[in-house]
Each structure stands twice: as structure tokens, then as C-alpha cells.
Scaffold this active site. Structure first.
Site, PDB file in Angstrom:
ATOM      1  N   LEU A 193      32.838  -1.688  62.286  1.00  0.00           N
ATOM      2  CA  LEU A 193      33.562  -0.386  62.764  1.00  0.00           C
ATOM      3  C   LEU A 193      34.668  -0.644  63.431  1.00  0.00           C
ATOM      4  CD1 LEU A 193      30.077   0.662  64.432  1.00  0.00           C
ATOM      5  CD2 LEU A 193      30.993   1.979  62.415  1.00  0.00           C
ATOM      6  N   ASN A 218      21.979  -2.708  74.151  1.00  0.00           N
ATOM      7  CA  ASN A 218      22.268  -2.480  72.772  1.00  0.00           C
ATOM      8  C   ASN A 218      23.562  -3.249  72.513  1.00  0.00           C
ATOM      9  OD1 ASN A 218      22.903  -1.963  70.021  1.00  0.00           O
ATOM     10  ND2 ASN A 218      23.299   0.319  70.579  1.00  0.00           N
ATOM     11  N   ARG A 245      41.382   2.925  76.417  1.00  0.00           N
ATOM     12  CA  ARG A 245      41.678   2.207  77.473  1.00  0.00           C
ATOM     13  C   ARG A 245      42.470   0.833  77.313  1.00  0.00           C
ATOM     14  NH1 ARG A 245      35.546   1.461  79.045  1.00  0.00           N
ATOM     15  NH2 ARG A 245      35.146   2.203  76.874  1.00  0.00           N
ATOM     16  N   GLY A 256      24.386   1.313  75.887  1.00  0.00           N
ATOM     17  CA  GLY A 256      23.374   2.227  75.329  1.00  0.00           C
ATOM     18  C   GLY A 256      21.980   1.173  75.927  1.00  0.00           C
ATOM     19  N   GLY A 272      38.251   3.354  65.715  1.00  0.00           N
ATOM     20  CA  GLY A 272      38.618   3.833  67.156  1.00  0.00           C
ATOM     21  C   GLY A 272      40.049   3.668  67.607  1.00  0.00           C
TER      22      GLY A 272
END
Ligand code: UD1
Ligand code: MG
Length: 456
Positions: free
Chosen positions: A7, A170, A14, A140, A10
Site C-alpha cells: 500500500l 493491528n 504529516r 487499530g 497515500g
């Protein structure tokens, strides 16, 4: 049979950067390169990189790598939405899918192997990497039944007070049986605080999903800001230095030293404080580096010492003494038993064995033979403003202090160059060359004649 999806779509708000987060560097590699590297030992049959924010820049990083496939997620609607983009690419694929985060670069290959083993041994539909964190804020939370089967993953911001007290988090690293995951991916909904499609929601539809704790929770630390990037660098450095110390390398004041994980070091090497080894640097046995040296993409032979110097894209053979304050760069090739001393810069030059360039010199585009003695302040004038030209100096030649070689120029063997010479023409072997104006002495220059006597 495993495919890997990373992944990396994004932005990484920040980081406050113009660069996408996954292209920030940690040591010699970008974050996403590190993540890819961590799963290399699994021999994945496919490696899919999910890109979105500045997709072209991320693609460019992997130019020429045909083993990496790119999947574009045009809008970043969440981790579940990102994985949904794989559906057309993995149609008919029957194996497992390992999902990794592009911003979690500290995973060890052993941990991934363990995750895969657990997944396969228990024939899980999914296996999630988890950790117990002293401060789980932002992650999470993972909820399991008595059999360590995951019942629910709730994002920090969606937790109620009681759920937030659960410190099992997680790691964002999962192994899925792809056909089962693919079947339920279209059912994800975005009914949460962020209105995103969460990958974590799939656990509610899949059984059994097992949690596997990682021993060292630092492995799953994600990087979201510059402070976490710095902390990750420290973790990585400690790993690298521990490994080299265990392999027989002495580090003096290790905290002041940095070593890229692409560096190779022989035994009985001593690295002194404030030294930095970068890129594809290779050090032979028994070298002494530092204090205060920077080596980048350079190869150093056995028993060479490099004190307070900068060496880049260069080769230094065995038993040389370099520094203090030498600068070797861009293809300097130093043979055995040379001495390169203070304030000497050498660029794109071959220096033969036992040659000394002890003080205050610039050698660029030069080839020096063996046992040459380069006098203090010797300079090659290699650049005419348009082109670079070559200087050749034969074996056993001695250049006088402050000599200048206006290239292209060739000196034979055993030439003696008088101090202060500006050599513009070739010199044959065994000659003495003096290329400066002869000294004139005008006597009594400063003794003024007496003024004429006045009449008055
Ligand atoms: C995610 C997990 C969380 C876990 C944490 C671990 C979800 C919903 N949450 O949260 O349970 O504890 O990781 O670090 O999955 N990305 C995309 N496309 C998107 C959104 C994200 O590619 O549309 C990528 C990001 O670039 C990043 C990764 O997915 O590399 C994780 O996304 P991020 O937003 O950091 O998720 P977290 O909130 O950290
Ligand atoms: Mg994150």
C-alpha cells in the site's frame, strides 16, 4: 504461492513534504524499497505496488524493474479501497496475498516468513500481524476470541473508551487467501468516522482469521512524520551496528557512527567516532576509518587507514594512508602503499603503487606511475574552460613544490621537476625540467641615491 501487495498510494500529509511519504529515504533506500526488500526472501511470484499520490514519481523510483507491477488507486478512499483495485489484476489467482504497508520499513524477513508459515500451517483464511504496545494510540485495536481468532479490528478513532483500553494493535500487515478475500472485497462499506473503506473490516466476513504477535514491536512501526523517520533510522542503525560488531568490527563510540545497510566490512576493521559509511562501500580486513571520515560508494583494501577525509566513488587499495583532510572523488584509484596527505584532492585519476601525494595538491584526470613523489602544492591544470585534459606522470618522477601541469601533458619516468615550474610541454624520461623565469637579483634596489645638495 504468494503475491505481495504494498500500500503506497497515500500522500503522507504529516511529513509536510513535496515528496510522497514512501519516497523518503531511510539510510540508502526509500521506505517503499525497504518494504519490497523485506519480502524478497519469500520469492513472491507477483509484486504489486498500489500507487496514487504522485504515482509517476513512485513509478520512476522503480524504473527498469520488470518484477514490480503498478496498480493505480486514483482516489485514496481507504486501505480497503486500495486492495479493491487489485481485483482486475489478480483475477483467477488462487494463491495467498501478503499485504504490506509502504510506510512500515522495519519489518524483518524472518517475521514475514513466520507469518506465512502460521497462515499456511493453520490453513487460515487470513492472518494478521499484531503487537502489544505500551502506547497504542493511533493504531487499530485487535479483538480476539479464546482461540486467538480475530473477531474485530476497530480503528483508534472509532473505539469506545472500553475498546481503547485494549493494547493489542493491528500492524497493518496481513496474509489473505486471495480467492476468499476477493469474494468479499466488494461488500466493504465506508460507515466509519473517516468515511473510508477499511481493509480491516474484512475480518468480520472471513473465518478463521488468526492474530500473530510480533516479538519486537519496533518492527511494525509506521512512519507518519519526520520524528518517526528519525526514530526508525536509529532502530535500523542499531541493527546494522550490532550485526557488524558481532562479525568482528570495532566501533568506537557507535552512537556517533552511521553505516548504510548496503555497506560491507571485513574483520578487525576499526571505525572511529564521527565516521559515516554510505552506499556500496566495501572495507577490507584491518582497515582503520576515522575519526571523522565519510566514505560513499568506495572500495578500500586491507590495512588502509583513512583519517578525517572524504572519499566518494573511489577505490583505495591495501596499506595506504589517507588524510588527514584528503578528498578523493569521482573515480580516484589509489594503488597499494600510497600516501595521500593533507589538503589533497584527487579526481578521476590513477595513482600507481608507493606514490606519495603528501600535501596541498590537486590531481584531476591524471595517471601517475609507481614511486612518484608529488611535491607540496602540485596542481594539474586539467580544464581549459571547455574540455578536461589528461596529465601522465611516469614511474619514479619527482614534482617540485608548487609545480603546475598544464594538460594535456606527459612526463616520462624519473623526471625531476623544478619547484615552481609551469609545465606546458612533454618531458622525456630522466630529464630535469625547469619551467620558470630565472631569478634576477638587482642589487642596491632599495638604497636611494642621496638628494642633490641645495645651493641656498
Ligand atoms: C492502518 C490500519 C490500522 C493499523 C495501521 C498500522 C486500516 C483501516 N487501518 O491505519 O488498523 O493499526 O494501519 O500502521 O487499514 N493507503 C493507500 N490508499 C488509501 C489509504 C491508505 O494506499 O486509500 C496506504 C497508505 O499510503 C499507507 C497505508 O495504506 O502506506 C496505511 O494507511 P494509513 O492511512 O497510514 O492507515 P492507518 O491510519 O495508519
Ligand atoms: Mg499509517
Amino acid at each position: 504461492m504468494v503475491a505481495v501487495a504494498i500500500l503506497a498510494a497515500g500522500k503522507g500529509t504529516r511529513m509536510k513534504s513535496t515528496l510522497p511519504k514512501v519516497l523518503h529515504r531511510l539510510g540508502g533506500l526509500t521506505l517503499v524499497e525497504r518494504v519490497l526488500e523485506s519480502c524478497r526472501s519469500l520469492n513472491p511470484e507477483r509484486q504489486l505496488l498500489i500507487v496514487g499520490y504522485q504515482a509517476d514519481a513512485v513509478r520512476a523510483q522503480f524504473q527498469g524493474r520488470i518484477d514490480v507491477e503498478f496498480v493505480e488507486q486514483r482516489q485514496q478512499l481507504g486501505t480497503g479501497h486500495a486492495i479493491q483495485q487489485l481485483l482486475p489484476h489478480l483475477q483467477g489467482y488462487q494463491g495467498d496475498l501478503l499485504v504490506l504497508n509502504g510506510d512500515a520499513p522495519l519489518l524483518r524477513p524472518e517475521t514475514l516468513q513466520q507469518l506465512m508459515q502460521t497462515h499456511q500451517q493453520h490453513q487460515n483464511v487470513a492472518t494478521v500481524l499484531t503487537a502489544h504496545l505500551p502506547n497504542p494510540k493511533g493504531y487499530g485495536r485487535v479483538f480476539c476470541d479464546g482461540n486467538n481468532h480475530v473477531t474485530q479490528i476497530v480503528e483508534d478513532r472509532d473505539c469506545n473508551d472500553a475498546q481503547r483500553k485494549n493494547h493489542r494493535i493491528n500492524g497493518g500487515i496481513y496474509c489473505f487467501h486471495w480467492p476468499r478475500l476477493a469474494a468479499i472485497l466488494p461488500q466493504l462499506q465506508a460507515n466509519n468516522d473517516q468515511q473510508e473503506y477499511y481493509l480491516t473490516d474484512v475480518v468480520q466476513f472471513l473465518q478463521p482469521v488468526m492474530a500473530m504477535d510480533v516479538e519486537d514491536h519496533l518492527e511494525i512501526s509506521g512512519i507518519n512524520d519526520r520524528k518517526q523517520l528519525a526514530s526508525a533510522y536509529e532502530v535500523l542503525q542499531n541493527r546494522i551496528k550490532d550485526q557488524w560488531m558481532a562479525a568482528g568490527v570495532t566501533l568506537i563510540n557507535p552512537d556517533s557512527i552511521t553505516i548504510d545497510d548496503t555497506v560491507q566490512i571485513g574483520t578487525d576493521v576499526v571505525i572511529e567516532p564521527h565516521s559515516h559509511l554510505r552506499g556500496k562501500t566495501i572495507l577490507g580486513n584491518g582497515c582503520r576509518i576515522g575519526p571523522g571520515s565519510l566514505l560513499e560508494d568506495s572500495v578500500v583494501g586491507e590495512g588502509t587507514s583513512i583519517l578525517y577525509s572524504v572519499v566518494s566513488q573511489s577505490t583505495i587499495a591495501s596499506h595506504c594512508r589517507i588524510g588527514p583532510y584528503s578528498h578523493l572523488r569521482g573515480g580516484a584509484e589509489i594503488s597499494d602503499h600510497c600516501r595521500i596527505g593533507n589538503f589533497v584532492e584527487i579526481k578521476k585519476s590513477q595513482i600507481g603503487p608507493q606514490t606519495n601525494v603528501a600535501h596541498l595538491s590537486y590531481l584531476g584526470d591524471a595517471r601517475l606511475g609507481e614511486r612518484v613523489n608529488v611535491g607540496a602544492g602540485t596542481i594539474t591544470a586539467n580544464y581549459d574552460g571547455v574540455n578536461k585534459h589528461q596529465t601522465n606522470i611516469g614511474n619514479g618522477t619527482k614534482t617540485g613544490a608548487n609545480s603546475v601541469f598544464v594538460a594535456p601533458v606527459t612526463l616520462g619516468n624519473s623526471v625531476t621537476v623544478a619547484a615552481g615550474s609551469v609545465v606546458t610541454h612533454d618531458v622525456p624520461s630522466d630529464a630535469l625540467v625547469i619551467a620558470r623565469s630565472r631569478q634576477r637579483v638587482i642589487e642596491n634596489w632599495n638604497i636611494q641615491p642621496a638628494p642633490p645638495a641645495s645651493d641656498s
